[in-house]
Enzyme design. Structure first.
Site, PDB file in Angstrom:
ATOM      1  N   THR A   1      -3.956   7.369   8.980  1.00 18.56           N
ATOM      2  CA  THR A   1      -3.815   7.374  10.441  1.00 18.56           C
ATOM      3  C   THR A   1      -2.639   8.220  10.931  1.00 18.56           C
ATOM      4  OG1 THR A   1      -2.454   5.391  10.333  1.00 18.56           O
ATOM      5  CG2 THR A   1      -4.818   5.062  10.655  1.00 18.56           C
TER       6      THR A   1
ATOM      7  N   ALA B   1      -1.412   8.349   5.296  1.00 17.83           N
ATOM      8  CA  ALA B   1      -2.372   9.352   4.832  1.00 17.83           C
ATOM      9  C   ALA B   1      -3.716   9.192   5.546  1.00 17.83           C
ATOM     10  CB  ALA B   1      -2.563   9.237   3.317  1.00 17.83           C
TER      11      ALA B   1
ATOM     12  N   HIS C   1      -5.531   8.026  -0.342  1.00 16.59           N
ATOM     13  CA  HIS C   1      -4.907   8.241  -1.652  1.00 16.59           C
ATOM     14  C   HIS C   1      -4.684   9.737  -1.864  1.00 16.59           C
ATOM     15  CE1 HIS C   1      -6.501   4.113  -3.275  1.00 16.59           C
ATOM     16  NE2 HIS C   1      -5.762   4.016  -2.185  1.00 16.59           N
TER      17      HIS C   1
ATOM     18  N   LYS D   1       8.338   7.663  -6.651  1.00 18.65           N
ATOM     19  CA  LYS D   1       9.209   8.159  -5.573  1.00 18.65           C
ATOM     20  C   LYS D   1      10.706   7.845  -5.707  1.00 18.65           C
ATOM     21  CE  LYS D   1       6.994   9.003  -1.655  1.00 18.65           C
ATOM     22  NZ  LYS D   1       6.167   8.984  -0.432  1.00 18.65           N
TER      23      LYS D   1
ATOM     24  N   GLY E   1       7.736  13.045  -8.368  1.00 17.02           N
ATOM     25  CA  GLY E   1       7.295  13.973  -7.325  1.00 17.02           C
ATOM     26  C   GLY E   1       5.798  13.816  -7.136  1.00 17.02           C
TER      27      GLY E   1
ATOM     28  N   GLN F   1      -5.026  -0.343  -1.022  1.00 12.42           N
ATOM     29  CA  GLN F   1      -4.035  -1.174  -0.331  1.00 12.42           C
ATOM     30  C   GLN F   1      -2.997  -1.699  -1.334  1.00 12.42           C
ATOM     31  OE1 GLN F   1      -7.657  -1.949   0.698  1.00 12.42           O
ATOM     32  NE2 GLN F   1      -7.187  -0.119   1.847  1.00 12.42           N
TER      33      GLN F   1
ATOM     34  N   THR G   1      -5.273  -6.921   4.975  1.00 10.68           N
ATOM     35  CA  THR G   1      -6.602  -6.327   5.087  1.00 10.68           C
ATOM     36  C   THR G   1      -7.621  -7.400   4.710  1.00 10.68           C
ATOM     37  OG1 THR G   1      -7.939  -4.369   4.569  1.00 10.68           O
ATOM     38  CG2 THR G   1      -6.673  -5.340   2.734  1.00 10.68           C
TER      39      THR G   1
ATOM     40  N   GLY H   1       0.822  -1.211   0.000  1.00 16.65           N
ATOM     41  CA  GLY H   1       0.000   0.000   0.000  1.00 16.65           C
ATOM     42  C   GLY H   1       0.852   1.255   0.000  1.00 16.65           C
ATOM     43  N   ASP H   2       0.207   2.388  -0.239  1.00 14.31           N
ATOM     44  CA  ASP H   2       0.855   3.701  -0.226  1.00 14.31           C
ATOM     45  C   ASP H   2       1.961   3.821  -1.270  1.00 14.31           C
ATOM     46  OD1 ASP H   2      -0.826   4.314   1.919  1.00 14.31           O
ATOM     47  OD2 ASP H   2       0.622   3.567   3.379  1.00 14.31           O
TER      48      ASP H   2
ATOM     49  N   LYS I   1      -0.731   5.242  -5.563  1.00 17.16           N
ATOM     50  CA  LYS I   1      -1.832   4.913  -6.481  1.00 17.16           C
ATOM     51  C   LYS I   1      -2.702   6.145  -6.780  1.00 17.16           C
ATOM     52  CE  LYS I   1      -3.189   1.839  -3.519  1.00 17.16           C
ATOM     53  NZ  LYS I   1      -2.038   1.855  -2.581  1.00 17.16           N
TER      54      LYS I   1
END
Ligand code: GDP
Ligand code: IMO
Ligand code: MG
Length: 429
Positions: free
Chosen positions: A301, A299, A41, A331, A415, A224, A239, A12-13, A16
């Protein structure tokens, strides 16, 4: 016209949201097909950040249709908050955002149960987002779930709630020794939500079928990541939905043969939030540097994400599980100036080398990473607009990932901004 699935290749993260927003320029319709507001997201347009939890990341493109599919679990309060935030930012969504009548509703007892179950697990806790996701999917499988269609019909909702709440309250009070929830309070609260959400309820499956028949371009937005998949992830640290590309078929209501492109989103290094094994985890200054430079904080929690080197053993498994036709790499700008870059190409388990990701968590917990080293680069690449502008060592890193994973990289994100994207070729073509 191709239908594409965007799917996270790691935990996840991966970015997306950024990628779906970028791809929406080429698409007509975007659909979220699984997960709920455990997702966060992030989309950045003209320097303005928007974090979406339920509404598809294509929504910031006016005129594009966005669907929340049957395979999702919807917390109505969160959806309404998101609608309000979009309206306040000047985005008009009426008439182009629809929620499946078959999507399941997250109820207050799901959130209570999520927290109770986590505390029951103690040191074996999963580290859930606490949003009630697992209990809502469990109720769906158990056939105690309430769907959006039920919520929008006051009589049906009251009848279902009365029966289900009686059962849930017995568990809450007798098993978890916590307070019972009041029927009247939940009914009034949720019927209020129903009034607000009624215009959005729709048969999203029929809408998708019509769009496919009309030759529209559809993007299915996964939430996810592959390693959080209920079947194929690092169970039980996963999950509760099918996060792999196949989940788009059941979660949106389309056929396997309707999907032509599976776009795997790969972060140039690895991150994970919550508990569970992470073979390439860096518990040193390099890990901290990745977290700092990459702003690796949840993003949803706000929890710090665990960081490590890219894991090709895991990535190869993910590419096969999803049938990835392309990668979008995100990234890599975070790696600028880091020095030598490591890539995990195999594991050592109980003294034996293996290139296969183990299906059993006990083995994964014993796996040690074996690294290949590549020279890094010092240049800031966040303003590069074309492949040719990238430093040779960055190009070599990307090419090596393609070779090791066996999947071409169509696009490189350098970026968070929509325009910080290097297109080698159109992955939706
Ligand atoms: P998602 O859950 O996969 O949509 O990813 P998140 O939004 O939770 O996390 C990705 C984070 O990285 C967000 O803060 C994005 O704004 C940011 N991001 C996305 N792509 C890039 C990129 O190429 N470079 C950098 N530096 N940040 C990015
Ligand atoms: P996006 O879509 C990263 C993780 C949680 C926990 C596990 C189970 O933004 O990539 P859950 O609340 O789903 O029962 O938690 O899954 N998790 C995520 N990690 N990104 C996400 O979504 C996640 N959604 C859930 O941290 O480890
Ligand atoms: Mg996220």
């Amino acid at each position: 016209m191709p239908t594409s699935v965007v799917v996270g290749m790691q935990w996840g993260d991966e970015g997306k949201g950024k990628v779906v927003d970028y791809l929406t320029r080429y698409a007509d319709m975007v659909v979220r097909h699984q997960g709920g507001n455990n997702a966060g997201h992030t989309v950045v347009v003209d320097g303005k950040q928007t974090i979406l939890h339920l509404i598809p990341s294509g929504i910031l493109h006016g005129g594009k249709t966005c669907l929340i599919g049957n395979g999702t679990v919807v917390d109505p309060a969160v959806l309404i908050e998101e609608l309000d935030a979009l309206a306040a930012a000047g985005h008009h969504v009426e008439g182009r955002l629809f929620v499946s009548l078959c999507a399941h509703v997250i109820m207050p007892y799901h959130k209570t149960m999520d927290k109770c179950q986590e505390s029951l697990r103690g040191k074996n806790r999963i580290g859930t987002t606490g949003r009630g996701i697992g209990p809502a999917y469990a109720d769906k499988a158990d056939r105690f779930g309430i769907r959006i269609g039920d919520l929008l019909d006051a009589k049906v909702f009251e009848t279902k709630l009365a029966a289900i709440l009686d059962y849930k309250n017995r568990i809450l009070t007798r098993v978890f020794e916590t307070e019972a929830l009041a029927f009247d309070t939940i009914r009034d609260e949720y019927l209020g939500y129903a009034n607000r959400l009624r215009p959005f309820g729709a048969d999203t499956v029929a809408m998708l079928h019509a769009a496919i028949a009309a030759g529209k371009r559809i993007v299915c937005e996964g939430a996810q990541g592959t390693m959080l998949d209920i079947d194929h992830g690092t169970f039980p640290y996963v999950t509760s939905s099918s996060t792999v590309a196949a989940g788009a078929c059941s979660g949106a209501g389309i056929g396997a043969t309707d999907i032509q492109r599976v776009i795997g989103i790969v972060k140039a290094y690895t991150t994970r939030v919550g508990e569970g094994p992470l073979v390439t985890e860096l518990l040193d200054a390099t890990g901290e540097r990745l977290r700092d430079r990459g702003q690796e904080y949840g993003a949803t929690t706000g929890r710090p994400r665990r960081c490590g080197w890219l894991d090709i053993v895991q990535l190869r498994r993910a590419a096969r599980l999803n049938g990835a036709t392309h990668f979008v790499l995100t990234k890599p700008d975070v790696l600028s100036g880091i020095g030598t870059i490591k890539v995990c190409t195999s594991y050592e388990i109980d003294g034996k080398p293996t290139a296969e990701f183990p299906s059993q968590i006990a083995m994964l917990e014993r796996a040690r990473p074996i690294y290949e080293e590549l020279p890094g680069w010092d240049e800031d690449i966040s303003t590069c607009a074309r492949w040719e502008e990238l430093p040779p060592n960055a190009q070599a890193y990307f090419t090596r990932i393609e070779d090791l994973a066996g999947v071409p990289i169509a696009t490189i994100s350098v970026g968070p901004g929509r325009e910080q994207t290097i297109e080698r070729f159109d992955p939706l073509a």
